[in-house]
Enzyme design. Structure first.
Site, PDB file in Angstrom:
ATOM      1  CB  SER A  14      -0.843   0.231   1.232  1.00 51.45           C
ATOM      2  OG  SER A  14      -1.532   1.405   1.246  1.00 51.45           O
ATOM      3  CB  SER A  16      -2.612   4.436   2.224  1.00 49.83           C
ATOM      4  OG  SER A  16      -3.391   4.114   1.264  1.00 49.83           O
ATOM      5  CE  LYS A  65     -11.740  -0.461  -1.513  1.00 55.53           C
ATOM      6  NZ  LYS A  65     -11.463   0.127  -2.594  1.00 55.53           N
ATOM      7  CG  ASP A 101     -12.472   3.695  -3.985  1.00 61.77           C
ATOM      8  OD1 ASP A 101     -11.522   4.138  -3.581  1.00 61.77           O
ATOM      9  OD2 ASP A 101     -13.122   2.479  -3.677  1.00 61.77           O
ATOM     10  CB  ALA A 127     -21.086  -5.184 -13.945  1.00 60.31           C
ATOM     11  CB  ALA A 130     -13.897  -1.641  -9.325  1.00 68.37           C
ATOM     12  CG  ASN A 150     -19.574  -7.330 -16.468  1.00 68.58           C
ATOM     13  OD1 ASN A 150     -18.363  -7.210 -16.083  1.00 68.58           O
ATOM     14  ND2 ASN A 150     -20.152  -8.290 -15.625  1.00 68.58           N
ATOM     15  CB  THR A 152     -21.613 -11.813 -16.374  1.00 73.08           C
ATOM     16  OG1 THR A 152     -20.322 -12.706 -16.018  1.00 73.08           O
ATOM     17  CG2 THR A 152     -22.790 -12.530 -15.753  1.00 73.08           C
TER      18      THR A 152
END
Ligand code: ATR
Length: 267
Positions: A14, A16, A65, A101, A127, A130, A150, A152
């Site tokens: 990371s 960050s 998340k 985000d 899809a 994200a 997408n 799918t």
């Protein structure tokens, strides 16, 4: 000194802590920001421990998340529509969940790259989580049309339906991408992790701005964009710094200078 951190698994790579320490220096705040490896089955416990040690907030990355969304006691509309939280702020007994985000992506496009989305045609590939995480801020920019393609198809169709109250959006399978150019293409698939580029009509990239949410490497999507005459090809490093800046502001009220940090990271 105020304590913050980022939870993930893995977390070793990371950026960050580097980003937030530069923000702290810029804004003159005394902040400690650390990487925290939470066990895959122990995110909530580790997060509560961190808070009990006096932390004022934290970021959350893959794969926590959605668990962070469940941990938060209150969530912004952004986090609610994303169904995911990447930033938590402690406020009294409340843990307030935000998702920065999408704001990060929009700020990188509009402020750093000077690209307005207003009235533009935008194609998102993918899809999954994200894409869900960036849709509301993108639609808030009022693009003429936001298309989700997408592998799918049903997932793209369902996602577009979920967000249709926020703007002009539609979903379909990758095979339905037309050979006509669009203004902006955003790659939000995880196909690059397998070294792949989704198989779509190439004419769509002609003169388009092609943005990959991934950073740190030249992806197959970026190669594809170059081969197919994209006007501009961008990776997700600016988004990474901008989502961090939005979190920093959410916690501290201070707006860091992101362009300086992006420049430092690129060099
Ligand atoms: P994330 O949280 O990163 O979005 P995800 O929710 O697992 O991860 O979603 C991954 C996305 O990348 C999905 O849209 C997936 O398509 P499917 O819904 O059909 O699975 C897409 N994806 C992954 N690998 C792909 C590939 N090789 N070609 C095309 N799309 C791919």
């Amino acid at each position: 000194m105020d304590y913050y951190g980022v939870f993930g698994n893995p977390i070793e790579h990371s950026l960050s802590p580097i980003i937030h320490s530069q923000f702290a220096k810029q804004t003159g705040l005394d902040i400690k920001y650390e990487k925290i490896l939470a066990p895959l089955d122990g995110f909530a416990k580790t997060a509560h421990m961190f808070i009990s040690q006096g932390a004022k907030g934290f970021n959350i990355t893959v794969p926590f998340k959605i668990e962070a969304f469940n941990l938060a006691t209150q969530c912004s509309l952004n986090a609610q529509t994303a169904g995911a939280v990447n930033t938590i702020k402690k406020n009294g007994n409340e843990l307030i969940g935000e998702n920065t985000d999408g704001i990060g992506l929009v700020n990188d496009l509009t402020k750093n790259l000077n690209i307005s989305l207003n009235g533009k045609t935008v194609l998102i590939l993918g899809a999954g989580g994200a894409t869900r995480g960036i849709l509301l801020p993108l639609l808030n920019q009022q693009p003429k049309r936001l298309m989700i393609a997408n592998r799918t198809a049903s997932k793209a169709i369902d996602l577009a339906k979920d967000f249709s109250i926020y703007g002009n959006t539609c979903g379909f399978g990758l095979d339905k991408v037309k050979n006509d150019p669009v203004d902006v293409i955003i790659n939000a698939t995880s196909a690059s992790l397998d070294g792949q580029m989704p198989d779509i009509a190439t004419g769509v990239a002609n003169g388009a701005i092609c943005y990959d949410l991934m950073y740190g490497t030249q992806t197959p999507f970026m190669d594809w964009a170059k081969t197919n005459n994209a006007k501009m090809i961008v990776d997700g490093l600016g988004m990474l710094v901008e989502q961090a800046a939005a979190a920093f502001k959410f916690w501290t009220g201070k707006q860091p200078n992101t362009q300086e940090v992006i420049k430092n990271l690129r060099s």
